[in-house]
Write a protein that holds these residues in place. Sequence first.
Motif, PDB file in Angstrom:
ATOM      1  N   SER A  27      11.190 -19.454  49.507  1.00  0.00           N
ATOM      2  CA  SER A  27      10.205 -20.541  49.561  1.00  0.00           C
ATOM      3  C   SER A  27      10.626 -21.750  48.743  1.00  0.00           C
ATOM      4  O   SER A  27      10.101 -22.848  48.941  1.00  0.00           O
ATOM      5  N   MET A  28      11.586 -21.574  47.823  1.00  0.00           N
ATOM      6  CA  MET A  28      12.046 -22.691  46.989  1.00  0.00           C
ATOM      7  C   MET A  28      13.388 -23.258  47.444  1.00  0.00           C
ATOM      8  O   MET A  28      13.864 -24.231  46.875  1.00  0.00           O
ATOM      9  N   LEU A  29      13.998 -22.653  48.444  1.00  0.00           N
ATOM     10  CA  LEU A  29      15.359 -23.007  48.818  1.00  0.00           C
ATOM     11  C   LEU A  29      15.403 -23.724  50.165  1.00  0.00           C
ATOM     12  O   LEU A  29      14.494 -23.575  50.985  1.00  0.00           O
ATOM     13  N   PRO A  30      16.433 -24.523  50.418  1.00  0.00           N
ATOM     14  CA  PRO A  30      16.523 -25.292  51.670  1.00  0.00           C
ATOM     15  C   PRO A  30      16.431 -24.396  52.904  1.00  0.00           C
ATOM     16  O   PRO A  30      17.111 -23.365  52.992  1.00  0.00           O
ATOM     17  N   SER A  31      15.562 -24.785  53.822  1.00  0.00           N
ATOM     18  CA  SER A  31      15.382 -24.078  55.100  1.00  0.00           C
ATOM     19  C   SER A  31      15.040 -22.609  54.923  1.00  0.00           C
ATOM     20  O   SER A  31      15.329 -21.769  55.786  1.00  0.00           O
ATOM     21  N   GLY A  32      14.429 -22.261  53.785  1.00  0.00           N
ATOM     22  CA  GLY A  32      14.027 -20.887  53.548  1.00  0.00           C
ATOM     23  C   GLY A  32      15.184 -19.923  53.411  1.00  0.00           C
ATOM     24  O   GLY A  32      15.058 -18.726  53.716  1.00  0.00           O
ATOM     25  N   ALA A  33      16.321 -20.418  52.920  1.00  0.00           N
ATOM     26  CA  ALA A  33      17.521 -19.602  52.792  1.00  0.00           C
ATOM     27  C   ALA A  33      17.326 -18.485  51.776  1.00  0.00           C
ATOM     28  O   ALA A  33      16.502 -18.585  50.859  1.00  0.00           O
ATOM     29  N   LEU A  34      18.110 -17.434  51.929  1.00  0.00           N
ATOM     30  CA  LEU A  34      18.120 -16.382  50.927  1.00  0.00           C
ATOM     31  C   LEU A  34      18.812 -16.889  49.664  1.00  0.00           C
ATOM     32  O   LEU A  34      19.779 -17.658  49.744  1.00  0.00           O
ATOM     33  N   PRO A  35      18.371 -16.455  48.491  1.00  0.00           N
ATOM     34  CA  PRO A  35      19.126 -16.741  47.268  1.00  0.00           C
ATOM     35  C   PRO A  35      20.535 -16.148  47.374  1.00  0.00           C
ATOM     36  O   PRO A  35      20.771 -15.205  48.141  1.00  0.00           O
ATOM     37  N   VAL A  36      21.445 -16.692  46.584  1.00  0.00           N
ATOM     38  CA  VAL A  36      22.842 -16.251  46.650  1.00  0.00           C
ATOM     39  C   VAL A  36      23.223 -15.505  45.376  1.00  0.00           C
ATOM     40  O   VAL A  36      22.624 -15.683  44.322  1.00  0.00           O
ATOM     41  N   ALA A  37      24.268 -14.685  45.494  1.00  0.00           N
ATOM     42  CA  ALA A  37      24.715 -13.867  44.367  1.00  0.00           C
ATOM     43  C   ALA A  37      26.127 -13.375  44.644  1.00  0.00           C
ATOM     44  O   ALA A  37      26.617 -13.475  45.773  1.00  0.00           O
ATOM     45  N   PRO A  38      26.798 -12.812  43.635  1.00  0.00           N
ATOM     46  CA  PRO A  38      28.117 -12.241  43.889  1.00  0.00           C
ATOM     47  C   PRO A  38      28.066 -11.028  44.796  1.00  0.00           C
ATOM     48  O   PRO A  38      29.012 -10.764  45.556  1.00  0.00           O
ATOM     49  N   SER A  39      26.977 -10.246  44.720  1.00  0.00           N
ATOM     50  CA  SER A  39      26.812  -9.051  45.548  1.00  0.00           C
ATOM     51  C   SER A  39      25.374  -8.980  46.047  1.00  0.00           C
ATOM     52  O   SER A  39      24.455  -9.498  45.403  1.00  0.00           O
ATOM     53  N   ALA A  40      25.195  -8.330  47.186  1.00  0.00           N
ATOM     54  CA  ALA A  40      23.866  -8.233  47.798  1.00  0.00           C
ATOM     55  C   ALA A  40      23.075  -7.089  47.153  1.00  0.00           C
ATOM     56  O   ALA A  40      22.784  -6.068  47.781  1.00  0.00           O
ATOM     57  N   ILE A  41      22.747  -7.278  45.887  1.00  0.00           N
ATOM     58  CA  ILE A  41      22.007  -6.276  45.112  1.00  0.00           C
ATOM     59  C   ILE A  41      20.665  -6.869  44.716  1.00  0.00           C
ATOM     60  O   ILE A  41      20.604  -7.912  44.048  1.00  0.00           O
ATOM     61  N   GLN A  42      19.584  -6.219  45.107  1.00  0.00           N
ATOM     62  CA  GLN A  42      18.249  -6.711  44.790  1.00  0.00           C
ATOM     63  C   GLN A  42      17.927  -6.479  43.320  1.00  0.00           C
ATOM     64  O   GLN A  42      17.982  -5.352  42.833  1.00  0.00           O
ATOM     65  N   PRO A  43      17.603  -7.534  42.581  1.00  0.00           N
ATOM     66  CA  PRO A  43      17.215  -7.344  41.176  1.00  0.00           C
ATOM     67  C   PRO A  43      15.763  -6.898  41.066  1.00  0.00           C
ATOM     68  O   PRO A  43      14.930  -7.208  41.920  1.00  0.00           O
ATOM     69  N   LYS A  44      15.477  -6.174  40.009  1.00  0.00           N
ATOM     70  CA  LYS A  44      14.097  -5.814  39.734  1.00  0.00           C
ATOM     71  C   LYS A  44      13.353  -7.042  39.214  1.00  0.00           C
ATOM     72  O   LYS A  44      13.940  -7.911  38.574  1.00  0.00           O
ATOM     73  N   GLY A  45      12.068  -7.084  39.475  1.00  0.00           N
ATOM     74  CA  GLY A  45      11.254  -8.150  38.916  1.00  0.00           C
ATOM     75  C   GLY A  45      10.639  -9.049  39.962  1.00  0.00           C
ATOM     76  O   GLY A  45      10.799  -8.842  41.171  1.00  0.00           O
ATOM     77  N   GLN A  46       9.935 -10.055  39.477  1.00  0.00           N
ATOM     78  CA  GLN A  46       9.252 -11.014  40.334  1.00  0.00           C
ATOM     79  C   GLN A  46       9.582 -12.430  39.896  1.00  0.00           C
ATOM     80  O   GLN A  46      10.080 -12.667  38.793  1.00  0.00           O
TER      81      GLN A  46
END
Length: 356
Positions: free
Chosen positions: A109-128
Motif C-alpha cells: 500500500s506504500m509502494l509504487p503500483s502496489g509492488a511487493l517490498p524487496v529483499a535479498p531473499s523471499a523470507i517473510q519477516p515476523k511483525g506488522q
Amino acid sequence: MSPLFTPVQIGRYTLVNRMVMAPMTRSRADEAGVPSDLTVTYYAQRASAGLIISEGVFPTAMGKGYVNTPGIETEDQVTAWKQVTEAVHARGARIFMQLMHCGRISHPSMLPSGALPVAPSAIQPKGQVWTTTGQQDLGTPHELSLLEIAQVIEDYRLATRRALAAGFDGVELHAASGYLPEQFLSSGSNQRQDAYGGSVANRARFVLKVLSAMVAEAGGDRVGIKISPEMGFNDIIDANPEETYTYLVDQLPQFNLAYLHVALFGAKVDYHALLKPKFNSAYLLGGGLDQATAEAALAAGMADATVFGSAFLANPDLPERFHRGAALNTPDKATFYTPGEKGYTDYPTLSGSATA
C-alpha cells in the motif's frame, strides 16, 4: 571544560561540539514524502548540536517503509529539504541526511503500483507495519535479481547526489534496524546462493557497493555509516554477528569515511571496544546515553563524538541544558509519530520558547 563542548573533526568539517543528534523517524512528511514547514522549524530548533543526522529518508519510492516519511527522489522533496538545510546552516550546525531503504519492512500500500517490498531473499519477516488503514502483517518480499540489486545501488548514488543538491553536508547509510542493508548482511534474512549471499564477504558486498557508490558522488569525507550489531529490530537475526561486523568494519578504511556510527542496545559483545580500533576516522557512539555516560566515553577515548536521540527530540536546546546542568524535558512517546506540532516543535527551551 566538559569534553562534550570541545571541537571535533568529522570528515571535512570541524564541529563546534561533540553532541550529535541521532536520526529519528518522526512521520511528519506529506503523502508524497515532502517535508513540511514544521520540519524546517524542528531541525532549526536543534541546530545547537555539532551535527544533526536527519530522520531516515527513502532514496527511492521502493524504499519507503512507513507512512508520512520523507524522500529524496523528486524535485519537490529536494526543494523542501533545501529549506531545512538553509535553516540549520544559518544557526551554525552541520547536517547529514540518513538514507534509509526499508526493504522488506514495508507494505504494498506504500509502494509504487502496489509492488511487493524487496529483499535479498523471499523470507517473510515476523511483525506488522503501520499503514494508512492501520497495522498490517509484513508479507513475503520479492527477492531482488542481480540486475535489480545494481539498480538499488544506483538509487543510493542518485539519492546522494540529490541530498548534496539539497544542501546537506553529507549522507549516512542506514545499515541497521533490520532495513535493506542489514537484511543483506544478516544470515537470517539473506539465504542467497550468488555473489551477494552465503559467506560473510558475500553478505557484506551489498553494503560495500552502496558505500562505494555514495563515496563516488560525495567523497568519503562526506559519507558515514550507521550499524547496530545484535539490535534484533525488525526480525533481523545473524548467526555470528561478531564475525559479520568485524569483517564489515575491516573493509571500511578503504573509503576514508567521515564517520562510523555505532548504536548498541543490549548487545552481548562490547562492539565499541572491538570495532573502534579497526576504523580510521571519527567514531560516533550512541545508544541510551546521558550526559555522564557520554562524557565518560569521550574521556576514555571510546568515541570521538556521542549521539543523543530522544533527549534531543524533547530538548531542542540540549547542549545548553547540559552546559548549565538544567533539568530535561521528558519525551512524550505518544506523539513520536503523530501529525502536527504537538510533540514535535512545541517542546520548550530554557527560555520558555518553543519557536525556531
